[in-house]
Enzyme design. Structure first.
Site, short mmCIF file in Angstrom:
data_model
loop_
_atom_site.label_atom_id
_atom_site.label_comp_id
_atom_site.label_asym_id
_atom_site.label_seq_id
_atom_site.Cartn_x
_atom_site.Cartn_y
_atom_site.Cartn_z
N TRP A 1 0.79 -1.24 0.00
CA TRP A 1 0.00 0.00 0.00
C TRP A 1 0.82 1.28 0.00
O TRP A 1 0.55 2.20 -0.78
CB TRP A 1 -0.97 0.01 1.19
CG TRP A 1 -1.88 1.18 1.15
CD1 TRP A 1 -1.82 2.30 1.92
CD2 TRP A 1 -2.98 1.38 0.24
NE1 TRP A 1 -2.81 3.17 1.58
CE2 TRP A 1 -3.54 2.64 0.54
CE3 TRP A 1 -3.53 0.63 -0.80
CZ2 TRP A 1 -4.62 3.16 -0.16
CZ3 TRP A 1 -4.61 1.15 -1.50
CH2 TRP A 1 -5.15 2.39 -1.18
N ASP B 1 -2.10 -5.54 -0.42
CA ASP B 1 -3.11 -4.70 0.24
C ASP B 1 -4.34 -4.59 -0.67
O ASP B 1 -4.62 -5.48 -1.49
CB ASP B 1 -2.49 -3.34 0.60
CG ASP B 1 -3.15 -2.69 1.82
OD1 ASP B 1 -4.22 -2.07 1.64
OD2 ASP B 1 -2.62 -2.82 2.94
N ASP B 2 -5.09 -3.52 -0.51
CA ASP B 2 -6.35 -3.33 -1.23
C ASP B 2 -6.15 -3.44 -2.74
O ASP B 2 -5.04 -3.23 -3.24
CB ASP B 2 -6.89 -1.93 -0.86
CG ASP B 2 -8.40 -1.82 -1.02
OD1 ASP B 2 -9.02 -2.73 -1.60
OD2 ASP B 2 -8.96 -0.82 -0.54
N CYS C 1 -11.72 -0.08 1.48
CA CYS C 1 -11.59 1.38 1.44
C CYS C 1 -11.55 1.90 0.00
O CYS C 1 -11.80 3.07 -0.24
CB CYS C 1 -10.36 1.82 2.23
SG CYS C 1 -10.52 1.46 3.99
N LYS D 1 -4.81 -8.80 6.67
CA LYS D 1 -4.99 -7.44 7.19
C LYS D 1 -6.45 -7.10 6.99
O LYS D 1 -6.94 -7.10 5.86
CB LYS D 1 -4.09 -6.46 6.42
CG LYS D 1 -4.37 -4.99 6.77
CD LYS D 1 -3.37 -4.09 6.05
CE LYS D 1 -3.76 -2.63 6.18
NZ LYS D 1 -2.82 -1.76 5.44
N ASP E 1 -9.44 -4.56 7.39
CA ASP E 1 -9.68 -3.12 7.48
C ASP E 1 -11.10 -2.84 7.98
O ASP E 1 -11.84 -3.77 8.34
CB ASP E 1 -9.43 -2.51 6.09
CG ASP E 1 -8.90 -1.09 6.14
OD1 ASP E 1 -9.10 -0.41 7.15
OD2 ASP E 1 -8.31 -0.65 5.14
N TRP F 1 -7.80 1.45 12.81
CA TRP F 1 -7.16 2.77 12.98
C TRP F 1 -7.18 3.28 14.43
O TRP F 1 -7.03 4.48 14.68
CB TRP F 1 -7.83 3.81 12.05
CG TRP F 1 -8.17 3.27 10.71
CD1 TRP F 1 -7.32 2.68 9.82
CD2 TRP F 1 -9.47 3.20 10.09
NE1 TRP F 1 -7.99 2.27 8.69
CE2 TRP F 1 -9.32 2.59 8.83
CE3 TRP F 1 -10.75 3.62 10.47
CZ2 TRP F 1 -10.38 2.35 7.96
CZ3 TRP F 1 -11.81 3.40 9.60
CH2 TRP F 1 -11.62 2.77 8.36
N ARG G 1 -3.95 -1.93 14.54
CA ARG G 1 -3.51 -0.57 14.27
C ARG G 1 -3.93 0.32 15.43
O ARG G 1 -5.04 0.22 15.94
CB ARG G 1 -4.13 -0.09 12.96
CG ARG G 1 -3.41 -0.60 11.72
CD ARG G 1 -2.26 0.30 11.33
NE ARG G 1 -2.80 1.58 10.92
CZ ARG G 1 -3.26 1.80 9.68
NH1 ARG G 1 -3.18 0.89 8.75
NH2 ARG G 1 -3.77 2.98 9.38
N ASP H 1 -3.66 6.40 9.08
CA ASP H 1 -2.60 6.01 8.13
C ASP H 1 -1.33 6.84 8.27
O ASP H 1 -1.36 8.06 8.43
CB ASP H 1 -3.13 6.15 6.70
CG ASP H 1 -4.11 5.05 6.36
OD1 ASP H 1 -4.55 4.32 7.27
OD2 ASP H 1 -4.45 4.92 5.17
C1 GLA Z 1 -6.96 2.04 4.91
C2 GLA Z 1 -5.80 1.41 5.66
C3 GLA Z 1 -4.54 1.49 4.82
C4 GLA Z 1 -4.76 0.77 3.50
C5 GLA Z 1 -5.98 1.35 2.79
C6 GLA Z 1 -6.38 0.53 1.58
O1 GLA Z 1 -6.75 3.40 4.73
O2 GLA Z 1 -5.62 2.06 6.89
O3 GLA Z 1 -3.43 0.93 5.50
O4 GLA Z 1 -4.95 -0.60 3.75
O5 GLA Z 1 -7.12 1.41 3.65
O6 GLA Z 1 -7.51 1.04 0.94
#
Ligand code: GLA
Length: 431
Positions: A76, A111-112, A161, A187, A189, A224, A242, A246
């Site tokens: 990411w 990641d995403d 996200c 991971k 989210d 978060w 987390r 970010d």
């Molecule tokens: C959130 C997460 C990031 C990343 C993005 C992906 O913002 O906190 O670390 O994974 O989504 O869309």
């Protein structure tokens, strides 16, 4: 930062010794390891040292999937949605070839944006057919053949996200897909609709679904820090969570760019030390060492060192976020600093405590951090967050060591050893 700064700082460390040159006879001598990240273009310097008192051997904890903080790489922070199977495979190759695997990096995390915009007719997630044409299992095989593990991303809501299909309501199906594909790390989210379900409920659902598969899959909770996950994440099956929003390659978010800087994150993560330990870690977000983004100022080499040093001290997961296929020698040296990695991976699993914070008459803010290691040594971090050079000192007693007439310190950035009667200090420079 330049060479002169490093020399100067190290000389000051020695000078501290010189000031104590009338040392009492060495009746008790301990080993002491340490690190110094000294000099900053305009911000700070830090130094780290560890000392031993040969007492208080920490008990080892039960072994778990993550008995030390996980180490790896995630797509990411540099690539956002611009990912494909080739990038992931090349990154796995790079991790083997550039020495990262050798020092402990293990997970390659997608990641995403790896998934297609729709589930298939049976409700199964499908990889994006253009970017992952042979599926995630082919990528997992490739990664496993290199002795590494594969991580993937999903969200505990209706969408990710980036607006792709989320896992809420599909936990069992998705956990089974991950297990079938050979995924080792999830991971998870917090984006999309939650239908009024609490975070603990949504994350527990995925944990149970993962447990119901026959594969060990580590669960990384990514909400978060919104719902104080340190209070419930271990119970919900999270191996790490987390603690902040970010991260971005910034010293501090006061620069009016979206995201958190290194200092902002250190401040948010600091009060949570008691919640970290083997199997369950505070996650102050992935590393931005060497991350190069056009829209951000990025970190200087000295800031990168402080970032890495403080993540090591905080027993944070070390998940690199830069393009490791193509990084500078400075970045590689920081990410593969084995003595700092040992501090991070220390089996006692203690997160460093801030034991001193002062703002002097000169207005400079300094702090001292201590991390108790399993063998009784202390890792010590001296962090200067101002834009001016300053000397930061502490003592063997303040960092929690037993009384001894002499301690041996080691700078973990340059390998210098020195003796001290108890004073530990360094000049933290700005350029
Ligand atoms: C959130 C997460 C990031 C990343 C993005 C992906 O913002 O906190 O670390 O994974 O989504 O869309």
């Amino acid at each position: 930062m330049n060479e002169e700064d490093i020399e100067d700082a190290n000389n000051r460390v020695k000078q501290v010794d010189d000031n104590n040159s009338i040392l009492p006879p060495i009746t008790r001598r301990s080993t002491m390891k340490g690190a110094a990240a000294t000099g900053a273009s305009s911000f700070f310097a830090s130094s780290m040292a560890t000392a031993a008192d040969n007492t208080n051997q920490s008990e080892s904890s039960d072994r778990t999937l993550v008995d030390t903080p996980p180490m790896g790489w995630n797509s990411w922070n540099t690539f956002y949605c611009d990912i494909d199977a080739g990038l992931i495979k090349d990154t796995a190759d790079a991790m083997v070839e550039n020495g990262m695997k050798e020092v402990g990096y293990e997970y390659i995390c997608i990641d995403d944006c790896w998934m297609a915009s729709e589930r298939d007719v049976n409700g199964n997630l499908q990889p994006d057919p253009e970017t992952f044409p042979n599926g995630i299992d082919a990528v997992a095989d490739y990664v496993h053949k290199r002795g590494l593990k594969l991580g993937i991303y999903q969200s505990a809501g209706t969408t990710t996200c980036e607006g792709l299909p989320g896992s809420l309501g599909y936990e069992e199906k998705d956990a089974q897909s991950f297990a079938d594909w050979g995924v080792d790390y999830l991971k998870y989210d917090n984006c999309g609709e939650h239908y009024g379900l609490s975070a603990i409920e949504r994350y527990t659902r995925m944990h149970k679904a993962l447990e119901a598969t026959d594969r060990d899959i580590l669960l990384s909770i990514c909400e978060w820090g919104d719902n104080d996950p340190w209070m419930w994440a271990p119970e919900a099956g999270g191996n790490l969570w987390r603690t902040t929003g970010d991260i971005k390659p910034l010293w501090s978010a006061k620069e009016n760019l979206w995201g958190n800087g290194i200092i902002d994150i250190i401040d948010q993560n600091e009060p949570l030390a008691e919640y970290a330990g083997p199997g369950h870690w505070n996650d102050p977000d992935m590393l931005v060492v060497g991350v190069d983004l056009p829209e951000y100022p990025n970190l200087t080499e000295a800031e990168d060192r402080t970032h890495f040093g403080m993540w090591a001290m905080m027993a944070a997961p070390l998940i690199a976020g830069n393009d490791i296929r193509n990084m500078s020698e400075e970045t590689r040296n920081i990410l593969t600093n084995y003595e700092l990695i040992e501090i991070n991976q220390d089996p006692a699993g203690n997160q460093a405590i801030r034991i001193q914070r002062t703002t002097g008459q000169d207005g400079l803010s300094r702090s001292v951090w201590a991390k108790k290691l399993a063998n009784g040594d202390r890792a010590v971090g001296l962090l200067n967050r101002s834009d001016r050079r300053t000397t930061i000192t502490t003592s063997a007693q303040e960092v929690g060591l037993d009384e001894a007439s002499c301690y041996v310190a080691r700078n973990l950035w340059n390998g210098t050893n020195w003796q001290t009667a108890g004073l530990i200090g360094a000049t933290a420079l700005s350029s």
